[in-house]
Design a protein around this motif. Structure first.
Motif, PDB file in Angstrom:
ATOM      1  N   LEU A  49      22.063   4.565  62.182  1.00 22.40           N
ATOM      2  CA  LEU A  49      21.082   5.058  63.155  1.00 22.40           C
ATOM      3  C   LEU A  49      21.620   4.960  64.578  1.00 22.40           C
ATOM      4  CD1 LEU A  49      17.751   3.623  61.712  1.00 22.40           C
ATOM      5  CD2 LEU A  49      18.359   6.036  61.956  1.00 22.40           C
ATOM      6  N   GLN A  50      22.328   3.893  64.881  1.00 20.02           N
ATOM      7  CA  GLN A  50      22.917   3.749  66.209  1.00 20.02           C
ATOM      8  C   GLN A  50      23.975   4.824  66.454  1.00 20.02           C
ATOM      9  OE1 GLN A  50      21.929   1.561  68.743  1.00 20.02           O
ATOM     10  NE2 GLN A  50      20.240   1.523  67.286  1.00 20.02           N
ATOM     11  N   LYS A  51      24.779   5.118  65.435  1.00 14.32           N
ATOM     12  CA  LYS A  51      25.778   6.187  65.566  1.00 14.32           C
ATOM     13  C   LYS A  51      25.090   7.528  65.827  1.00 14.32           C
ATOM     14  CE  LYS A  51      29.136   6.657  62.731  1.00 14.32           C
ATOM     15  NZ  LYS A  51      29.936   6.763  61.498  1.00 14.32           N
ATOM     16  N   MET A  52      24.010   7.796  65.119  1.00 16.37           N
ATOM     17  CA  MET A  52      23.280   9.046  65.310  1.00 16.37           C
ATOM     18  C   MET A  52      22.679   9.110  66.712  1.00 16.37           C
ATOM     19  SD  MET A  52      21.406   9.428  61.608  1.00 16.37           S
ATOM     20  CE  MET A  52      20.436  10.843  62.079  1.00 16.37           C
ATOM     21  N   GLN A  53      22.171   7.977  67.190  1.00 17.65           N
ATOM     22  CA  GLN A  53      21.572   7.955  68.529  1.00 17.65           C
ATOM     23  C   GLN A  53      22.651   8.155  69.595  1.00 17.65           C
ATOM     24  OE1 GLN A  53      19.095   4.550  69.205  1.00 17.65           O
ATOM     25  NE2 GLN A  53      18.015   5.536  70.876  1.00 17.65           N
ATOM     26  N   ILE A  54      23.806   7.568  69.421  1.00 22.60           N
ATOM     27  CA  ILE A  54      24.907   7.756  70.370  1.00 22.60           C
ATOM     28  C   ILE A  54      25.355   9.211  70.372  1.00 22.60           C
ATOM     29  CG2 ILE A  54      27.339   7.199  70.780  1.00 22.60           C
ATOM     30  CD1 ILE A  54      26.640   4.305  69.867  1.00 22.60           C
ATOM     31  N   ALA A  55      25.361   9.843  69.194  1.00 18.29           N
ATOM     32  CA  ALA A  55      25.729  11.252  69.084  1.00 18.29           C
ATOM     33  C   ALA A  55      24.604  12.169  69.574  1.00 18.29           C
ATOM     34  CB  ALA A  55      26.081  11.592  67.641  1.00 18.29           C
ATOM     35  N   GLN A  56      23.532  11.584  70.030  1.00 19.96           N
ATOM     36  CA  GLN A  56      22.370  12.283  70.594  1.00 19.96           C
ATOM     37  C   GLN A  56      21.708  13.222  69.591  1.00 19.96           C
ATOM     38  OE1 GLN A  56      23.751  14.023  74.247  1.00 19.96           O
ATOM     39  NE2 GLN A  56      23.739  12.054  75.299  1.00 19.96           N
ATOM     40  N   GLU A  57      21.656  12.790  68.321  1.00 17.30           N
ATOM     41  CA  GLU A  57      20.929  13.561  67.323  1.00 17.30           C
ATOM     42  C   GLU A  57      19.422  13.347  67.482  1.00 17.30           C
ATOM     43  OE1 GLU A  57      22.436  13.366  63.344  1.00 17.30           O
ATOM     44  OE2 GLU A  57      24.483  13.074  64.061  1.00 17.30           O
ATOM     45  N   PHE A  58      19.050  12.248  68.096  1.00 16.13           N
ATOM     46  CA  PHE A  58      17.667  11.960  68.460  1.00 16.13           C
ATOM     47  C   PHE A  58      17.691  10.930  69.575  1.00 16.13           C
ATOM     48  CE2 PHE A  58      18.802   9.277  64.860  1.00 16.13           C
ATOM     49  CZ  PHE A  58      18.513   8.017  65.343  1.00 16.13           C
ATOM     50  N   THR A  59      16.581  10.780  70.266  1.00 21.16           N
ATOM     51  CA  THR A  59      16.544   9.836  71.386  1.00 21.16           C
ATOM     52  C   THR A  59      15.765   8.571  71.052  1.00 21.16           C
ATOM     53  OG1 THR A  59      14.618  10.975  72.277  1.00 21.16           O
ATOM     54  CG2 THR A  59      16.768  11.629  73.139  1.00 21.16           C
ATOM     55  N   ASN A  60      14.849   8.660  70.099  1.00 17.00           N
ATOM     56  CA  ASN A  60      14.006   7.518  69.782  1.00 17.00           C
ATOM     57  C   ASN A  60      14.016   7.304  68.273  1.00 17.00           C
ATOM     58  OD1 ASN A  60      11.750   5.905  69.120  1.00 17.00           O
ATOM     59  ND2 ASN A  60      10.760   6.466  71.038  1.00 17.00           N
ATOM     60  N   ILE A  61      14.461   6.127  67.823  1.00 17.64           N
ATOM     61  CA  ILE A  61      14.563   5.899  66.380  1.00 17.64           C
ATOM     62  C   ILE A  61      13.196   5.833  65.716  1.00 17.64           C
ATOM     63  CG2 ILE A  61      16.814   4.809  66.492  1.00 17.64           C
ATOM     64  CD1 ILE A  61      15.508   2.112  66.192  1.00 17.64           C
ATOM     65  N   TYR A  62      12.175   5.408  66.433  1.00 19.05           N
ATOM     66  CA  TYR A  62      10.840   5.330  65.841  1.00 19.05           C
ATOM     67  C   TYR A  62      10.275   6.729  65.623  1.00 19.05           C
ATOM     68  CZ  TYR A  62      11.500   0.527  67.124  1.00 19.05           C
ATOM     69  OH  TYR A  62      12.029  -0.721  67.243  1.00 19.05           O
ATOM     70  N   GLN A  63      10.527   7.623  66.560  1.00 22.64           N
ATOM     71  CA  GLN A  63      10.103   9.011  66.409  1.00 22.64           C
ATOM     72  C   GLN A  63      10.875   9.659  65.255  1.00 22.64           C
ATOM     73  OE1 GLN A  63      10.759  11.359  69.894  1.00 22.64           O
ATOM     74  NE2 GLN A  63       9.509  13.048  69.165  1.00 22.64           N
ATOM     75  N   HIS A  64      12.142   9.365  65.159  1.00 20.88           N
ATOM     76  CA  HIS A  64      12.962   9.893  64.068  1.00 20.88           C
ATOM     77  C   HIS A  64      12.432   9.393  62.718  1.00 20.88           C
ATOM     78  CE1 HIS A  64      16.484  11.298  61.926  1.00 20.88           C
ATOM     79  NE2 HIS A  64      16.681  10.078  61.457  1.00 20.88           N
ATOM     80  N   GLN A  65      12.075   8.119  62.646  1.00 23.73           N
ATOM     81  CA  GLN A  65      11.552   7.542  61.408  1.00 23.73           C
ATOM     82  C   GLN A  65      10.257   8.230  60.981  1.00 23.73           C
ATOM     83  OE1 GLN A  65       9.853   3.672  61.713  1.00 23.73           O
ATOM     84  NE2 GLN A  65      10.124   3.207  59.556  1.00 23.73           N
ATOM     85  N   ARG A  66       9.350   8.464  61.925  1.00 17.39           N
ATOM     86  CA  ARG A  66       8.082   9.124  61.601  1.00 17.39           C
ATOM     87  C   ARG A  66       8.317  10.537  61.082  1.00 17.39           C
ATOM     88  NH1 ARG A  66       6.389   6.429  66.216  1.00 17.39           N
ATOM     89  NH2 ARG A  66       6.817   8.236  67.511  1.00 17.39           N
ATOM     90  N   GLY A  67       9.305  11.212  61.614  1.00 18.36           N
ATOM     91  CA  GLY A  67       9.561  12.580  61.220  1.00 18.36           C
ATOM     92  C   GLY A  67      10.261  12.726  59.877  1.00 18.36           C
ATOM     93  N   LEU A  68      10.857  11.645  59.362  1.00 18.21           N
ATOM     94  CA  LEU A  68      11.629  11.736  58.128  1.00 18.21           C
ATOM     95  C   LEU A  68      10.800  12.198  56.934  1.00 18.21           C
ATOM     96  CD1 LEU A  68      13.945   8.587  58.259  1.00 18.21           C
ATOM     97  CD2 LEU A  68      14.615  10.972  58.446  1.00 18.21           C
ATOM     98  N   PHE A  69       9.622  11.636  56.780  1.00 16.40           N
ATOM     99  CA  PHE A  69       8.841  11.908  55.585  1.00 16.40           C
ATOM    100  C   PHE A  69       7.552  12.663  55.877  1.00 16.40           C
ATOM    101  CE2 PHE A  69      11.277   8.037  54.711  1.00 16.40           C
ATOM    102  CZ  PHE A  69      12.047   8.505  53.662  1.00 16.40           C
ATOM    103  N   LYS A  70       7.386  13.112  57.100  1.00 19.15           N
ATOM    104  CA  LYS A  70       6.143  13.772  57.496  1.00 19.15           C
ATOM    105  C   LYS A  70       5.859  15.002  56.632  1.00 19.15           C
ATOM    106  CE  LYS A  70       3.799  15.080  61.729  1.00 19.15           C
ATOM    107  NZ  LYS A  70       3.961  15.223  63.174  1.00 19.15           N
TER     108      LYS A  70
END
Length: 97
Positions: A49-70
């Motif tokens: 997740l940190q690698k993805m955030q550094i690569a700017q695939e998302f800005t907020n890990i909590y927002q990314h988590q909510r979107g995974l299974f929505k």
């Protein structure tokens, strides 16, 4: 003081993320090897997740988590609710005697 405070805050963010997003404390096993495997997988997911955030695939890990299974949860609720109409209350109009 500011440098130490910033380092402390980064540690707090790490603990929060690894508990809330990577679920390091939620495992259904009790023997040693599966517990170690779960902890390793949680740490590995945090690093990913940190690698993805550094690569700017998302800005907020909590927002990314909510979107995974929505979408998946939405589809399940939609398909499940169709067959459960009989569980909805059937309200009759008021009758004045």
């Amino acid at each position: 003081f500011t440098q130490i405070h910033d380092q402390h805050w980064q540690i707090e963010q790490y603990h929060r993320a690894i508990k809330q997003v990577c679920h390091i404390e939620h495992f259904q096993v009790r023997s040693e090897r599966p517990v170690r495997n779960h902890i390793f997988a949680s740490l590995l997911s945090f690093v990913y997740l940190q690698k993805m955030q550094i690569a700017q695939e998302f800005t907020n890990i909590y927002q990314h988590q909510r979107g995974l299974f929505k979408e998946t949860v939405g589809k399940f609720i939609e398909s499940f609710a169709k067959s459960k109409d009989h569980l909805l209350p059937k309200l009759a109009g008021a009758i004045n005697a």
